[in-house]
Write a protein that holds these residues in place. Sequence first.
Motif, PDB file in Angstrom:
ATOM      1  N   VAL A 148       4.051 -23.619  15.530  1.00  0.00           N
ATOM      2  CA  VAL A 148       3.012 -24.092  16.327  1.00  0.00           C
ATOM      3  C   VAL A 148       3.037 -23.655  18.025  1.00  0.00           C
ATOM      4  N   ARG A 149       4.391 -23.998  18.435  1.00  0.00           N
ATOM      5  CA  ARG A 149       4.864 -23.610  19.661  1.00  0.00           C
ATOM      6  C   ARG A 149       4.686 -22.079  19.993  1.00  0.00           C
ATOM      7  N   VAL A 150       5.372 -21.366  19.270  1.00  0.00           N
ATOM      8  CA  VAL A 150       5.344 -19.925  19.290  1.00  0.00           C
ATOM      9  C   VAL A 150       3.844 -19.403  19.463  1.00  0.00           C
ATOM     10  N   ALA A 151       3.061 -19.846  18.584  1.00  0.00           N
ATOM     11  CA  ALA A 151       1.844 -19.427  18.337  1.00  0.00           C
ATOM     12  C   ALA A 151       0.936 -19.584  19.726  1.00  0.00           C
ATOM     13  N   ARG A 152       1.152 -20.857  19.987  1.00  0.00           N
ATOM     14  CA  ARG A 152       0.502 -21.327  21.249  1.00  0.00           C
ATOM     15  C   ARG A 152       1.038 -20.394  22.503  1.00  0.00           C
ATOM     16  N   ALA A 153       2.050 -20.611  22.505  1.00  0.00           N
ATOM     17  CA  ALA A 153       2.588 -19.301  23.554  1.00  0.00           C
ATOM     18  C   ALA A 153       1.990 -17.967  23.580  1.00  0.00           C
ATOM     19  N   ARG A 154       2.064 -17.379  22.347  1.00  0.00           N
ATOM     20  CA  ARG A 154       1.515 -16.222  22.215  1.00  0.00           C
ATOM     21  C   ARG A 154      -0.009 -16.213  22.619  1.00  0.00           C
ATOM     22  N   VAL A 155      -0.852 -17.083  22.411  1.00  0.00           N
ATOM     23  CA  VAL A 155      -2.171 -17.126  22.739  1.00  0.00           C
ATOM     24  C   VAL A 155      -2.303 -17.123  24.057  1.00  0.00           C
ATOM     25  N   ASP A 156      -1.401 -18.105  24.765  1.00  0.00           N
ATOM     26  CA  ASP A 156      -1.712 -18.109  26.332  1.00  0.00           C
ATOM     27  C   ASP A 156      -1.215 -16.865  26.979  1.00  0.00           C
ATOM     28  N   THR A 157      -0.541 -16.229  26.335  1.00  0.00           N
ATOM     29  CA  THR A 157       0.234 -15.018  26.966  1.00  0.00           C
ATOM     30  C   THR A 157      -1.024 -13.858  26.867  1.00  0.00           C
ATOM     31  N   LEU A 158      -1.655 -13.709  25.511  1.00  0.00           N
ATOM     32  CA  LEU A 158      -2.450 -12.759  25.225  1.00  0.00           C
ATOM     33  C   LEU A 158      -3.993 -13.095  26.253  1.00  0.00           C
ATOM     34  N   SER A 159      -4.051 -14.361  26.394  1.00  0.00           N
ATOM     35  CA  SER A 159      -5.307 -14.913  27.133  1.00  0.00           C
ATOM     36  C   SER A 159      -5.100 -14.358  28.577  1.00  0.00           C
ATOM     37  N   GLN A 160      -3.861 -14.186  29.218  1.00  0.00           N
ATOM     38  CA  GLN A 160      -3.553 -14.118  30.462  1.00  0.00           C
ATOM     39  C   GLN A 160      -3.646 -12.355  30.645  1.00  0.00           C
ATOM     40  N   ASN A 161      -3.174 -11.848  29.604  1.00  0.00           N
ATOM     41  CA  ASN A 161      -3.205 -10.204  29.660  1.00  0.00           C
ATOM     42  C   ASN A 161      -4.815  -9.866  29.586  1.00  0.00           C
ATOM     43  N   LEU A 162      -5.474 -10.465  28.862  1.00  0.00           N
ATOM     44  CA  LEU A 162      -6.794 -10.214  28.573  1.00  0.00           C
ATOM     45  C   LEU A 162      -7.689 -10.160  30.048  1.00  0.00           C
ATOM     46  N   GLU A 163      -7.535 -11.452  30.540  1.00  0.00           N
ATOM     47  CA  GLU A 163      -8.317 -11.571  31.704  1.00  0.00           C
ATOM     48  C   GLU A 163      -7.687 -10.564  32.832  1.00  0.00           C
ATOM     49  N   VAL A 164      -6.540 -10.141  32.861  1.00  0.00           N
ATOM     50  CA  VAL A 164      -6.064  -9.063  33.669  1.00  0.00           C
ATOM     51  C   VAL A 164      -6.796  -7.750  33.267  1.00  0.00           C
ATOM     52  N   LEU A 165      -6.831  -7.657  32.175  1.00  0.00           N
ATOM     53  CA  LEU A 165      -7.429  -6.250  31.575  1.00  0.00           C
ATOM     54  C   LEU A 165      -9.077  -6.238  31.861  1.00  0.00           C
ATOM     55  N   LYS A 166      -9.471  -7.332  31.642  1.00  0.00           N
ATOM     56  CA  LYS A 166     -10.916  -7.425  32.122  1.00  0.00           C
ATOM     57  C   LYS A 166     -11.354  -7.114  33.567  1.00  0.00           C
ATOM     58  N   LYS A 167     -10.612  -7.700  34.233  1.00  0.00           N
ATOM     59  CA  LYS A 167     -10.735  -7.396  35.693  1.00  0.00           C
ATOM     60  C   LYS A 167     -10.448  -5.953  36.103  1.00  0.00           C
ATOM     61  N   GLU A 168      -9.579  -5.312  35.347  1.00  0.00           N
ATOM     62  CA  GLU A 168      -9.228  -3.781  35.687  1.00  0.00           C
ATOM     63  C   GLU A 168     -10.576  -3.074  35.123  1.00  0.00           C
ATOM     64  N   ASN A 169     -10.861  -3.299  33.776  1.00  0.00           N
ATOM     65  CA  ASN A 169     -11.856  -2.690  33.185  1.00  0.00           C
ATOM     66  C   ASN A 169     -13.110  -2.751  33.953  1.00  0.00           C
ATOM     67  N   THR A 170     -13.500  -3.920  34.712  1.00  0.00           N
ATOM     68  CA  THR A 170     -14.566  -4.093  35.214  1.00  0.00           C
ATOM     69  C   THR A 170     -14.765  -3.035  36.582  1.00  0.00           C
ATOM     70  N   THR A 171     -13.747  -2.722  37.250  1.00  0.00           N
ATOM     71  CA  THR A 171     -13.355  -1.921  38.133  1.00  0.00           C
ATOM     72  C   THR A 171     -13.405  -0.698  37.789  1.00  0.00           C
ATOM     73  N   ALA A 172     -13.077  -0.278  36.588  1.00  0.00           N
ATOM     74  CA  ALA A 172     -12.931   0.890  35.963  1.00  0.00           C
ATOM     75  C   ALA A 172     -14.478   1.202  35.530  1.00  0.00           C
ATOM     76  N   GLU A 173     -15.233   0.416  35.126  1.00  0.00           N
ATOM     77  CA  GLU A 173     -16.541   0.475  34.522  1.00  0.00           C
ATOM     78  C   GLU A 173     -17.414   1.054  35.826  1.00  0.00           C
ATOM     79  N   LYS A 174     -17.180   0.337  36.887  1.00  0.00           N
ATOM     80  CA  LYS A 174     -17.972   0.733  38.128  1.00  0.00           C
ATOM     81  C   LYS A 174     -17.779   2.180  38.424  1.00  0.00           C
ATOM     82  N   ALA A 175     -16.546   2.349  38.426  1.00  0.00           N
ATOM     83  CA  ALA A 175     -16.006   4.064  38.559  1.00  0.00           C
ATOM     84  C   ALA A 175     -16.773   4.948  37.669  1.00  0.00           C
ATOM     85  N   ARG A 176     -17.010   4.518  36.428  1.00  0.00           N
ATOM     86  CA  ARG A 176     -17.427   5.161  35.190  1.00  0.00           C
ATOM     87  C   ARG A 176     -18.925   5.443  35.508  1.00  0.00           C
ATOM     88  N   VAL A 177     -19.552   4.428  35.983  1.00  0.00           N
ATOM     89  CA  VAL A 177     -21.164   5.052  36.487  1.00  0.00           C
ATOM     90  C   VAL A 177     -21.084   6.164  37.025  1.00  0.00           C
TER      91      VAL A 177
END
Length: 763
Positions: A385-414
């Motif tokens: 349970v502790r490992v799964a929770r830590a993995r979820v937290d890590t993935l969530s943080q990475n996802l937010e970072v990628l979302k921000k990067e993807n938003t910037t990239a999407e503007k460039a792709r227009v």
Amino acid sequence: MNPGIPQSAQYPVQQQPPFDPAQIDDDADLIDIKELLRTLWRRRMVILGSVLFITSLALLIVFQLTPRYTASALLTLQTRQEAVVDIQAVMSGLSTDASVIRTELDVISSRRLIGKLVDTLKLTKDPEFNGALREPNPFTQALNPKTYLSHDWLLALGLASVDEETLSEEERQAMEQAKVVDAVTEALNVSNPKLSYTIQIAFESEDPKKAAQLANTLANLYLTDQLEAKFEATQRATDWLSERIGDLKTRVVNAEQAVQEYREKNEIIESGKDGTVNEQQLAELNAQLVTARTDLAEAEARYSQVKSRLGGRTSAASLGEVLNSPLIQRLGEQEAEVRRKLAEIAKRYGPRHPDTIAVTSELNDIRGKISEETAKITKSVENEVRVARARVDTLSQNLEVLKKENTTAEKARVELRELEREAQSSRVLLETFLSRFKETSNQEDLQQADARIISQAEMPVEASFPKKKLILAVAVVLSGMVGLGLAFLLEALDNGFRALEHVEKVNRIKGLGMIPKLTALKLKGLTPFRYAVKKPTSAYSEALRSVYTSLMFGHPGDSRPKSLLVTSSLPGEGKTTFSLSLALLLSRAGNLKVLYIEADLRRANIAKSMIETDEKAPSIAQYLSGAVEHWEECLFKDGATGLDLILAGGKTDYPQTLLQSDRMKRLVTDADERYDLVIIDTPPLLAVSDAVIISHYVDVALFVVKWESTARDAVRNALELLRKAGAPLGGAILTQVDVKRHAYYGYGDYASYYGRYGDYYAN
């Protein structure tokens, strides 16, 4: 007979019968076929002369004209196109619309195509089309105004344009070329038969071989011109496409280079069909996060279940994770086996037996191992349970970072997609132009004319101009029409009278007779009245008797006029000759006592005509003026015939006063009593009104009309004067009739037979 009453009152039956206007109107509405034919017969020489003259002139002109030959070539427009390749043509085929066919006719007869024909056949050197090369015709030069007028006058009249001496050689050749083109165009006839797609090219020339050559050459030039037009259109399209392709290639390269530079600048890396790397990472990370959250949920559920079992009555050994452990499964199997064994030993030996105790100790040992293993598994679940929770937290943080990067990239792709679309459109347009360029290049070898020759012009055998038979036939018909027109025109303009029936119809007066004209050959020096006496059986004398017979026996009953007045409308119509000839002829017969009175007190000429005259005898003027008491003193007897005459004598100042006197009235009254016939010669009516005065004293007034000479208006006006005065009109007489011409005119009256039956007369 009452001597105090004038004869005009004693013989009322001798007046003209009443005129019925309705009868004339009815006759006027009818076409007199005989009169029409007589008119044509009278004017037959005019008609025949017109026919001969115009036909001879046409014949002369026809044989002077240069024969011209016409050759025709026949083309047809292609209504069915042959599709060698299934591609769209640069220049489509012709439509079969009427306006399109009309346009093609204009193209064939255009100066551009005729100019090509002139250059091809070198017609500028042909005298037929180049008038400057022809030898001058003296007759044409004589009729040409340029021969007599100066250049300034020719310019003013529009017969000359510019001074040819000031032109350069090129301008002179261009002017010569234009004149030849005009001449060739005049010889060309391009037509389209109705309801067909054919075009006829006809040329007229003095040379039949040249006419065929001109038609065939122009037809071939027209087809060649169509092909050249298509080749030029295809070449222009190819050149334009080639130029556009070059521009499009540059445009495509620039657009694709701009896309690539933008990708590199914004670090947009495509990964096949799955999009950019960022998009792929975001998708994978999102999937991992979903999986991690699922695992966390499962771990938390198990952990929650373990915790609940540990705190409750239920053994943790019943958990799934425990049951699924291989060690637990083996320990369970050993436990079951030891329990079975314990049961058997305990049953056999009892609970205190060493074997039972040993087996029981073994069972407890196994159970201790199971509990120890279960505790380990529970701890493992908590760790998961502790490992799964830590993995979820890590993935969530990475996802937010990628979302921000993807938003910037999407503007460039227009902007990138806009660049890509521009590059794609340029690429598609380039491919289209390349395909069209290949098609157009292939068409250069596949062009066909929109028309074809279906009949070559052949050398004509017969001349098309002039059509001699047709022209002569038309000339004969037209000349006949002209002759008829002239005949009726002359007849309408003919203002004289040639027949008694004309006098009767026009003037509503009875016709008494026609007196032939005596020629000098017949007279042989005699006067007409002496000729009547010398030739009592001549046609002239018989005509006089016929007039007297018509006058005397043309009244009902036994009433016969005794006093006659002879007058005319104008001088020179023969009234004196007629009256004196009649008087001498009747007196010479011996059965009538005749008195001739010359009542023309203005122009007395009987004394000059008579050979034997008594100059001492008083005149009627002397009697009327009172110089002579009795009129008998004025009598003069003709020795040859015994005719009594009263001459007018010299001129008087007041002739009408004398004629209106009682002496004149007494003279006529007394003469009626003493003579069988009294003939009074009076002046013409339109000159003086003396005859109107004397007409009240006589029984009958005779009106003399000169044949073919006296105007109809003059006759009508003179008769109107007599009618208004109430004169007793006895009839009209045509004098000086040309017997031959009268018979030639074909009137058919008795005067026409004077010359035909000469055996009856002693002329």
